[in-house]
Design a protein around this motif. Sequence first.
Motif, mmCIF file in Angstrom:
data_model
loop_
_atom_site.group_PDB
_atom_site.id
_atom_site.type_symbol
_atom_site.label_atom_id
_atom_site.label_comp_id
_atom_site.label_asym_id
_atom_site.label_seq_id
_atom_site.Cartn_x
_atom_site.Cartn_y
_atom_site.Cartn_z
ATOM 1 N N ASP A 53 -3.344 -4.982 3.717
ATOM 2 C CA ASP A 53 -1.882 -4.775 3.730
ATOM 3 C C ASP A 53 -1.222 -5.327 4.978
ATOM 4 O OD1 ASP A 53 -1.867 -3.517 1.215
ATOM 5 O OD2 ASP A 53 -2.266 -1.568 2.102
ATOM 6 N N ASP A 54 -1.988 -5.908 5.897
ATOM 7 C CA ASP A 54 -1.369 -6.595 7.030
ATOM 8 C C ASP A 54 -0.653 -7.849 6.537
ATOM 9 O OD1 ASP A 54 -1.891 -4.951 9.128
ATOM 10 O OD2 ASP A 54 -3.628 -6.032 9.883
ATOM 11 N N THR A 144 2.730 -6.820 11.312
ATOM 12 C CA THR A 144 2.918 -5.448 10.822
ATOM 13 C C THR A 144 2.403 -4.396 11.799
ATOM 14 O OG1 THR A 144 0.866 -5.783 9.588
ATOM 15 C CG2 THR A 144 2.917 -6.007 8.373
ATOM 16 N N LYS A 146 2.818 -1.595 13.998
ATOM 17 C CA LYS A 146 3.812 -0.590 14.368
ATOM 18 C C LYS A 146 3.128 0.756 14.537
ATOM 19 C CE LYS A 146 5.090 0.548 9.588
ATOM 20 N NZ LYS A 146 4.497 1.900 9.602
ATOM 21 N N LYS A 219 -2.785 0.038 14.481
ATOM 22 C CA LYS A 219 -1.629 -0.087 13.596
ATOM 23 C C LYS A 219 -1.443 1.181 12.767
ATOM 24 C CE LYS A 219 -3.213 -3.942 11.829
ATOM 25 N NZ LYS A 219 -4.211 -4.346 12.822
ATOM 26 N N ASN A 220 -0.181 1.604 12.668
ATOM 27 C CA ASN A 220 0.229 2.747 11.854
ATOM 28 C C ASN A 220 -0.232 4.097 12.412
ATOM 29 O OD1 ASN A 220 1.406 0.955 9.940
ATOM 30 N ND2 ASN A 220 -0.611 0.635 9.030
#
Length: 267
Positions: A53-54, A144, A146, A219-220
Amino acid sequence: MKTNILYLFLISVAFFSCKTQSDIAYFQNLENKYDQGIAIDTLLNYESKIVPDDILSIYVSAEDPNAVAIFNLPAVSYLHIGQTDVTTTPKLQTYLVNKDGNINYPQLGQLHVAGLTRKQLEELIKSKIEIYVKDPLVTVGILTFKIVMLGEVNHPGTIGISGDRISILDAIGMAGDLTIYGERKNILLIREKEGKKEFHRFDLTDPAIFTSPYYYLQKNDVVYVEPNKAKKSSAKYGIDKQFNITVTSTIIGAISTIAALFIAIFK
């Protein structure tokens, strides 16, 4: 009521004056615990890895741009309604990493990229392209990256990261630091790994945070700073105070009604 407020104020002053050093100061006794310093490799070896999903941006360049054109997705421009000429800035297309960790790359076909760092993917693509082109230059970006900061920070919300990594301290700084009511000894990190949630706690008053395997965020990640005892106590007092005011108002209203009724009867 005034006596209660004064009493609470005195307790709060005493609490903060006694707890300032132990509850608020970061990295206490740092010099005593790490008098020889902290090995820099411990902090610098971490690199973020690509996951499903990156969204990736990949661009290949060389001395002869025409030689690598087939290895780049075409840039697209948009023609808005009412326009006759394309005047907008071209937008470079991106690659979505599918659930199996793969991307479809021009001319090279399907590449498995999950688990690789940005630099490793650059080297992988370069090794495949240099069979056809001399000295290609490959640039990979992860678009992506974040994290989310919640709770007792001055600027809670989602933070976009442009680099390869961010530490827990960087994230706190970007969120405007903790508020005075933030619990510095029990910060929660929530991380998703292979479909499961992981939980880790940070103590910002302990210098051991620098050697934690969770020092660098992924990430996330979600970081939650819960309120300390002072904030919880003040919130509870506020609810109790509001309840007391409501009850008092109800009683006064009832007494006023009864008094008016008696006056009316006796008249």
